[in-house]
Structures are given as C-alpha cells and as structure tokens.
Design a protein around this motif. Structure first.
Motif, PDB file in Angstrom:
ATOM      1  N   ARG A  62     -11.259  17.382   6.095  1.00  0.00           N
ATOM      2  CA  ARG A  62     -12.608  16.406   6.123  1.00  0.00           C
ATOM      3  C   ARG A  62     -13.001  16.332   7.213  1.00  0.00           C
ATOM      4  N   TYR A  63     -14.536  16.175   7.634  1.00  0.00           N
ATOM      5  CA  TYR A  63     -14.887  15.935   8.890  1.00  0.00           C
ATOM      6  C   TYR A  63     -15.479  14.671   9.133  1.00  0.00           C
ATOM      7  N   VAL A  64     -15.333  14.102  10.340  1.00  0.00           N
ATOM      8  CA  VAL A  64     -15.823  12.918  10.572  1.00  0.00           C
ATOM      9  C   VAL A  64     -16.699  12.710  11.810  1.00  0.00           C
ATOM     10  N   ASP A  65     -17.733  11.921  11.858  1.00  0.00           N
ATOM     11  CA  ASP A  65     -18.475  11.981  12.999  1.00  0.00           C
ATOM     12  C   ASP A  65     -18.590  10.483  13.462  1.00  0.00           C
ATOM     13  N   PHE A  66     -18.661  10.363  14.817  1.00  0.00           N
ATOM     14  CA  PHE A  66     -18.939   8.768  15.158  1.00  0.00           C
ATOM     15  C   PHE A  66     -20.241   8.950  15.655  1.00  0.00           C
ATOM     16  N   VAL A  67     -21.050   7.647  15.341  1.00  0.00           N
ATOM     17  CA  VAL A  67     -22.553   7.560  16.005  1.00  0.00           C
ATOM     18  C   VAL A  67     -22.510   6.199  16.793  1.00  0.00           C
ATOM     19  N   ARG A  68     -23.553   5.814  17.124  1.00  0.00           N
ATOM     20  CA  ARG A  68     -23.645   4.397  17.726  1.00  0.00           C
ATOM     21  C   ARG A  68     -25.004   3.802  17.193  1.00  0.00           C
ATOM     22  N   PHE A  69     -25.258   4.287  16.009  1.00  0.00           N
ATOM     23  CA  PHE A  69     -26.528   3.460  15.335  1.00  0.00           C
ATOM     24  C   PHE A  69     -26.503   3.591  13.849  1.00  0.00           C
ATOM     25  N   SER A  70     -27.005   2.747  13.194  1.00  0.00           N
ATOM     26  CA  SER A  70     -26.931   2.874  11.713  1.00  0.00           C
ATOM     27  C   SER A  70     -27.467   3.780  11.027  1.00  0.00           C
ATOM     28  N   LEU A  71     -26.828   4.847  10.661  1.00  0.00           N
ATOM     29  CA  LEU A  71     -27.257   6.077  10.158  1.00  0.00           C
ATOM     30  C   LEU A  71     -27.644   5.628   8.761  1.00  0.00           C
ATOM     31  N   LYS A  72     -28.822   6.152   8.299  1.00  0.00           N
ATOM     32  CA  LYS A  72     -29.176   6.061   6.895  1.00  0.00           C
ATOM     33  C   LYS A  72     -29.210   7.528   6.209  1.00  0.00           C
ATOM     34  N   GLN A  73     -30.111   8.304   6.559  1.00  0.00           N
ATOM     35  CA  GLN A  73     -30.072   9.457   5.716  1.00  0.00           C
ATOM     36  C   GLN A  73     -30.921  10.458   6.922  1.00  0.00           C
TER      37      GLN A  73
ATOM     38  N   ARG B 112      -7.050  13.105   9.194  1.00  0.00           N
ATOM     39  CA  ARG B 112      -6.444  11.823   9.312  1.00  0.00           C
ATOM     40  C   ARG B 112      -7.156  10.796   9.250  1.00  0.00           C
ATOM     41  N   ILE B 113      -8.300  10.721  10.054  1.00  0.00           N
ATOM     42  CA  ILE B 113      -9.240   9.616  10.362  1.00  0.00           C
ATOM     43  C   ILE B 113      -9.658   9.372   8.838  1.00  0.00           C
ATOM     44  N   TYR B 114     -10.419  10.315   8.273  1.00  0.00           N
ATOM     45  CA  TYR B 114     -10.968  10.200   7.010  1.00  0.00           C
ATOM     46  C   TYR B 114      -9.939   9.587   5.975  1.00  0.00           C
ATOM     47  N   ARG B 115      -9.059   9.993   5.836  1.00  0.00           N
ATOM     48  CA  ARG B 115      -7.916   9.658   4.951  1.00  0.00           C
ATOM     49  C   ARG B 115      -7.493   7.980   5.041  1.00  0.00           C
ATOM     50  N   ARG B 116      -7.553   7.908   6.540  1.00  0.00           N
ATOM     51  CA  ARG B 116      -7.005   6.313   6.700  1.00  0.00           C
ATOM     52  C   ARG B 116      -8.460   5.520   6.583  1.00  0.00           C
ATOM     53  N   LEU B 117      -9.363   5.707   6.533  1.00  0.00           N
ATOM     54  CA  LEU B 117     -10.443   4.972   6.121  1.00  0.00           C
ATOM     55  C   LEU B 117     -11.060   5.085   4.794  1.00  0.00           C
ATOM     56  N   VAL B 118     -10.829   6.116   4.156  1.00  0.00           N
ATOM     57  CA  VAL B 118     -11.577   6.215   2.963  1.00  0.00           C
ATOM     58  C   VAL B 118     -10.426   6.401   1.722  1.00  0.00           C
ATOM     59  N   ASP B 119      -9.384   6.906   1.884  1.00  0.00           N
ATOM     60  CA  ASP B 119      -8.589   7.324   1.093  1.00  0.00           C
ATOM     61  C   ASP B 119      -7.695   6.145   0.466  1.00  0.00           C
ATOM     62  N   GLU B 120      -7.898   5.857  -0.802  1.00  0.00           N
ATOM     63  CA  GLU B 120      -7.270   4.599  -1.040  1.00  0.00           C
ATOM     64  C   GLU B 120      -5.431   4.858  -1.312  1.00  0.00           C
ATOM     65  N   ASN B 121      -5.204   6.171  -1.565  1.00  0.00           N
ATOM     66  CA  ASN B 121      -3.756   6.401  -1.964  1.00  0.00           C
ATOM     67  C   ASN B 121      -2.991   6.399  -0.428  1.00  0.00           C
ATOM     68  N   TYR B 122      -3.793   6.634   0.810  1.00  0.00           N
ATOM     69  CA  TYR B 122      -3.191   6.747   1.874  1.00  0.00           C
ATOM     70  C   TYR B 122      -2.746   5.378   2.655  1.00  0.00           C
ATOM     71  N   ILE B 123      -1.394   5.457   2.984  1.00  0.00           N
ATOM     72  CA  ILE B 123      -0.745   4.122   3.857  1.00  0.00           C
ATOM     73  C   ILE B 123      -0.557   4.702   5.143  1.00  0.00           C
ATOM     74  N   ILE B 124       0.193   5.304   5.468  1.00  0.00           N
ATOM     75  CA  ILE B 124       0.306   5.868   6.760  1.00  0.00           C
ATOM     76  C   ILE B 124       0.786   7.401   6.653  1.00  0.00           C
ATOM     77  N   ASP B 125       0.657   8.100   7.813  1.00  0.00           N
ATOM     78  CA  ASP B 125       1.227   9.562   7.885  1.00  0.00           C
ATOM     79  C   ASP B 125       2.469   9.765   7.180  1.00  0.00           C
ATOM     80  N   GLY B 126       2.380  10.761   6.103  1.00  0.00           N
ATOM     81  CA  GLY B 126       3.552  10.789   5.418  1.00  0.00           C
ATOM     82  C   GLY B 126       3.698   9.910   4.258  1.00  0.00           C
ATOM     83  N   VAL B 127       3.139   8.721   4.141  1.00  0.00           N
ATOM     84  CA  VAL B 127       3.340   7.772   2.953  1.00  0.00           C
ATOM     85  C   VAL B 127       2.354   7.673   2.283  1.00  0.00           C
ATOM     86  N   GLU B 128       1.949   7.868   1.258  1.00  0.00           N
ATOM     87  CA  GLU B 128       0.921   7.525   0.291  1.00  0.00           C
ATOM     88  C   GLU B 128       1.331   7.432  -1.224  1.00  0.00           C
TER      89      GLU B 128
END
Lengths: 137, 220
Positions: free
Chosen positions: B6-17, B200-216
C-alpha cells in the motif's frame, strides 16, 4: 554522426506527459491544436516554453557533462495539454526527474505528470487520451 | 495477513480530488486544524486521513503542543534538538520534512530504535533553486544512505502544500530511486524498505484488523 549501423545508433525512449495547471483544472483550455515537429520549430508557445524550461532543468540538475539527454518534443496537443517527448534511453529517468521539477510555464504555475514511457511513438499513444490518428508519426 | 503493498502520501493541505494524486492508497493531511475528511476514509477510493501537525521551534513548545495532541502525529522543526526530542517521545509517529528541517546522524539512528518514520519529501526541491537545491539534494543523498544503513523507517512523499506540488507515485518513486542510486544505495533495498513502511502506515491508520506489528485480528 550519420550513417551509423543500427547497433551503434543512440537508443531512444518516448515519454508521454500531461501538463496540469489551475486553468486545466477549471476546465478551460486553448481550443487551437498545434503540432510541434521538434524543439527548433515547436508549434505552440506552451511547447516552446516547456522545451526551454526542461533544458534549464536538465542543465541545472545534471550540468553539461550529463546533460546530453537527446531531448526533443515530438508532439504536443494544446487542447488536452498532452504530449510526447523523445530522449535517449540511458537518460529516461533524468528526463522524468527534470519533468517533475517543472513548476512554471510562462507566468503560470503548472505540474507535469508523466503518463508512461515507451520505445516507440505508436506504443506511447496508448498513454494519451486523444485519438491515435492525431499523433504525428 | 494480506501482503499487498500500500502506498501513502503526506500532504499539507486538505486534498479533495486531483489527477496528480495517482497511484496512492491513502493521503495523510498534516495541516493545522484539519479534521474535515475523517468520514471519507472508508468510503472513497483515494482515502484521506487527517494527521496531527505540530510545528515547534524549541523543545518546550514541542512538549506543550504534544500534551494536547492526539491521533497520528507529525512533527516539523528546523531545530535538530527538537527533532531528536520528538523522536524520543512515544506519541510522535513521523518527523515531517521541509527545506528547513535539520536532522543529525544520532537522530536517524535513534529513529530506527524508536520506530519513528522519517519523511523525505519532494516539494522542498520544488520551492528552491540553484545553490540551495544543490545543498538539499546533497543532504538528501546522505540522509537516504543513513536511513537504509540503519533500517530506519522512512517514506518518500510529495509533501505538497498545494495541488500543483503533488506528483503521481510513479514519478515520485522514479525521482527518489534515481537519487538513492546516485547516493550508492541499493535500489531494491531502498524500494523494499519504502514499501514496507508505507504499507505499515496504511495498515495502522486504515486496517481495522491491525493492532500492532505481528498482532492482528484474524477474520473468519
């Protein structure tokens, strides 16, 4: 050098790109369609500005030693703001990086998005949204 | 466990489309007072997640701001000491990047131990030219070498402050791969590390099953 056998000729790559600006985001763009057969006689101001800006970036990023990227704007469509750039195969990534650094054309703020890379113009067409017939062979 | 990158981007403005936001699975918006896209996370295809943005010039300011902060926290500072302090704090997830950010050798090493992500952004190169860009490129080359050497989690992002500073993932990764290769870093190792951190960042933020690395939570 002319008359080189195919194996010794410089290999080329074609990069399809799109210019994104605030103007294009609003949906207004110039209706005239122009074709540029090369950097020397680029048909439109935008293509000419892009070519100039690209060379500036290539020279400032890589200098004269690595700057020989064989750049040429093969095609540019003002309506869709899409085009094709030719460069040498060894320097494709250099050209993509230089395209990434284009932030201004004329007085307008823009971003250049690379759509894809191909070995032939025909192959490059599939990245463009316009009809393939309009792309110069 | 899903192994899809999964690929994550960080931005500094409220991204719409934006047509320039291409190839990413998630955008994290680090912006003061940004919290309007929280509901988009599960619905839209290009998801947007609000990050907590902290900008501090000195350590006491950082501590004060961290006390109230919640969520996915990113710290931006031009001071090496502040960045080092931020890395040592459990609450901080990311050290954000700008043309003014300063990091030292010890901080990069410490970030690997504390599992704090270092951001390397493209937008800082777009805002400067000439001598300053040359210095930034040189600093980034060294930083990339250290990040790979110590196995520090890092992510390359657009760091865009407006829509025209965004770049598609292919273009962004191509530029940073070139820079990493130029710095003498193994390109495959670089890309793998990048993918792992991003996933990892994606899963930490979005994946509901993810708890910490190795635990889900296992479904079914």
């Amino acid at each position: 050098m002319k008359g080189l056998p195919p194996a010794l000729r410089k290999k080329k790559r074609y990069v399809a790109f799109k210019i994104v600006s605030n103007r294009s985001n609003r949906g207004d763009s110039s209706p005239s369609v122009s074709e540029s057969s090369g950097s020397e006689n680029a048909g439109s101001d935008i293509a000419r500005n892009l070519w100039h800006e690209l060379w500036q970036n290539v020279l400032s990023l890589y200098g004269e030693w690595y700057g020989n990227v064989g750049l040429r704007i093969e095609y540019f469509d003002e309506k869709s703001m899409e085009g094709i750039i030719r460069c040498s195969r060894d320097r494709v990534e250099f050209v993509i990086a230089a395209l990434t650094f284009v932030t201004e054309l004329g007085n307008e703020r823009v971003a250049v998005k690379t759509l894809g890379v191909s070995g032939t113009i025909k192959g490059c067409r599939r990245f463009l949204s316009l009809t393939s017939e309009s792309v110069k062979k | 466990m899903s192994c899809k990158s999964r690929y994550v981007d960080f931005v500094r403005f409220s991204l719409k489309q934006s047509e320039l936001f291409e190839g990413y699975d998630l955008a994290v918006c680090f912006q003061n007072g940004f919290q309007n896209c929280f509901n988009d996370v599960k619905n839209s295809q290009n998801t947007v997640y609000p990050g907590t943005f902290i900008e501090a010039d000195n350590v006491s300011e950082l501590k004060k701001k961290l006390r109230r902060a919640r969520g996915f926290i990113g710290v931006l500072s031009p001071d090496v000491k502040v960045n080092r302090e931020a890395i040592m704090r459990k609450k901080v997830h990311v050290i954000l990047d700008s043309e003014r950010r300063k990091l030292d050798y010890a901080s990069v090493k410490l970030a690997a131990e504390k599992d704090v992500v270092i951001e390397v952004s493209l937008s800082k190169f777009l805002r400067v030219k000439g001598f300053k860009r040359m210095k930034l490129l040189d600093e980034t080359r060294l930083l990339l070498r250290l990040l790979v050497k110590f196995g520090t989690p890092f992510v390359v992002t657009s760091g865009a402050e407006n829509e025209l500073e965004l770049r598609p993932r292919y273009q962004l990764y191509s530029f940073f791969s070139l820079l990493a290769r130029d710095a003498g870093v193994d390109e495959l190792k670089f890309l793998e590390s990048l993918r792992n951190t991003s996933t990892r960042i994606y899963r930490r933020l979005v994946d509901e099953n993810y708890i910490i690395d190795g635990v889900e939570i296992e479904s079914g």
